[in-house]
Design a protein around this motif. Structure first.
Motif, mmCIF file in Angstrom:
data_model
loop_
_atom_site.group_PDB
_atom_site.id
_atom_site.type_symbol
_atom_site.label_atom_id
_atom_site.label_comp_id
_atom_site.label_asym_id
_atom_site.label_seq_id
_atom_site.Cartn_x
_atom_site.Cartn_y
_atom_site.Cartn_z
ATOM 1 N N MET A 198 0.617 -1.288 -5.126
ATOM 2 C CA MET A 198 1.717 -1.391 -6.075
ATOM 3 C C MET A 198 1.970 -2.856 -6.447
ATOM 4 S SD MET A 198 4.556 1.261 -4.577
ATOM 5 C CE MET A 198 4.697 0.326 -3.031
ATOM 6 N N VAL A 199 2.520 -3.036 -7.611
ATOM 7 C CA VAL A 199 3.043 -4.349 -7.941
ATOM 8 C C VAL A 199 4.206 -4.623 -6.996
ATOM 9 C CG1 VAL A 199 4.148 -5.749 -9.730
ATOM 10 C CG2 VAL A 199 2.343 -4.104 -10.341
ATOM 11 N N ALA A 204 -3.282 -0.055 -8.561
ATOM 12 C CA ALA A 204 -4.694 0.364 -8.506
ATOM 13 C C ALA A 204 -4.878 1.446 -7.450
ATOM 14 C CB ALA A 204 -5.586 -0.831 -8.201
ATOM 15 N N LEU A 205 -5.917 2.249 -7.631
ATOM 16 C CA LEU A 205 -6.302 3.249 -6.638
ATOM 17 C C LEU A 205 -7.227 2.606 -5.619
ATOM 18 C CD1 LEU A 205 -6.514 6.220 -5.622
ATOM 19 C CD2 LEU A 205 -8.485 6.457 -7.154
ATOM 20 N N VAL A 206 -6.895 2.732 -4.343
ATOM 21 C CA VAL A 206 -7.699 2.164 -3.271
ATOM 22 C C VAL A 206 -8.648 3.201 -2.692
ATOM 23 C CG1 VAL A 206 -7.642 1.062 -0.995
ATOM 24 C CG2 VAL A 206 -5.916 0.496 -2.711
ATOM 25 N N GLU A 207 -8.138 4.402 -2.457
ATOM 26 C CA GLU A 207 -8.965 5.429 -1.814
ATOM 27 C C GLU A 207 -8.442 6.808 -2.177
ATOM 28 O OE1 GLU A 207 -9.595 6.986 2.723
ATOM 29 O OE2 GLU A 207 -9.948 4.844 2.374
ATOM 30 N N LEU A 208 -9.376 7.750 -2.361
ATOM 31 C CA LEU A 208 -9.026 9.154 -2.608
ATOM 32 C C LEU A 208 -9.851 10.012 -1.668
ATOM 33 C CD1 LEU A 208 -7.498 11.258 -4.381
ATOM 34 C CD2 LEU A 208 -9.532 11.302 -5.846
ATOM 35 N N LEU A 234 0.837 -1.199 0.000
ATOM 36 C CA LEU A 234 0.000 0.000 0.000
ATOM 37 C C LEU A 234 0.870 1.246 0.000
ATOM 38 C CD1 LEU A 234 -3.046 0.762 0.133
ATOM 39 C CD2 LEU A 234 -2.742 1.042 2.595
ATOM 40 N N LEU A 235 0.543 2.175 -0.888
ATOM 41 C CA LEU A 235 1.282 3.438 -1.001
ATOM 42 C C LEU A 235 0.314 4.585 -0.747
ATOM 43 C CD1 LEU A 235 3.734 5.181 -1.843
ATOM 44 C CD2 LEU A 235 2.959 4.924 -4.218
#
Length: 235
Positions: free
Chosen positions: A230-231, A173-177, A20-21
């Motif tokens: 992230m990959v 992928a985008l998890v949260e904004l 997670l980034l």
């Protein structure tokens, strides 16, 4: 074989298989104002209640007529409050009234800043009339707000790719904004707020020179927090 539907969702803290980034995106725009707001206070004072009220009504009508004469330049005109109050004689017996005080507070917004200086001067030239302002603003529907939010999102995405690239991997992928704050508009911090405050108590002998009011640039800020997976990088 594992399909996308079988892949478990990323956890809030990430896993070795889906790191997670979390990044922040922010932007600051310095823009010209769209409207200027001024406040007008009309005053009347006298020993007789009816005379004081008549004077206040006449002066209020004069101010409103003057503002309305600027036509489409005036975007908004409203009366904030009205008060008529007695002033009692100090140290006297009973409820003896010495004077009556009347006030009307008016707010107006203009879009033509050239006309603003002329109107402000003419209002301040009226009898017992006070002018406060101007306050420079953007409209609530101004596209500047949307522009700031978009740039903040783009900045978050750019940072995410830079961090992922530093690890030799890519964003998955985008998890949260999350919109963590949109601030403004407010005057740029490099200047002190300037306020025009004038009052007239009698008719002047000559017409005053028109005030030259320079619009103040405004600062609009937007900030978002974004979480990406992230990959898994090879460390």
């Amino acid at each position: 074989m594992t399909t996308p539907a079988d892949t478990p969702p990323p956890t809030p803290y990430g896993t070795p298989h889906a790191p997670l980034l979390t990044v922040r995106g922010e932007t600051t725009l310095d823009v010209d104002p769209e409207i200027a707001r001024i406040g007008i206070t009309v005053t009347a004072r006298g020993r007789d209640r009816r005379t004081t009220l008549d004077d206040l009504t006449r002066r209020n009508t004069t101010v409103l007529d003057l503002i309305k004469s600027y036509g489409d330049t005036v975007e908004n005109l409203s009366t904030g409050s009205l008060s008529i109050s007695p002033e009692l004689t100090p140290h006297g017996r009973g409820e003896r009234i010495r004077n009556y005080h009347g006030h009307v507070h008016i707010t107006t917004e203009l879009t033509d800043f050239t006309a603003l200086g002329e109107l402000t001067t003419r209002l301040a030239d009226l009898d017992l009339t006070r002018v406060d302002g101007p306050w420079w603003e953007l409209r609530p529907t101004s596209p500047v707000h949307r522009q700031a939010r978009r740039q903040a999102v783009h900045e978050a995405v750019r940072r995410a790719h830079e961090y992922a690239d530093a690890l030799g991997t890519t964003v998955a992928a985008l998890v949260e904004l999350t919109d963590t704050g949109t601030h403004g508009p407010h005057p740029r911090a490099t200047f002190d707020r300037r306020t025009v405050r004038m009052s007239a108590t009698a008719e002047p002998e000559t017409t005053p020179e028109t005030l030259d009011l320079e619009p103040r640039r405004l600062r609009v800020q937007a900030e978002v927090s974004a979480q990406f997976t992230m990959v898994p990088p090879r460390l």
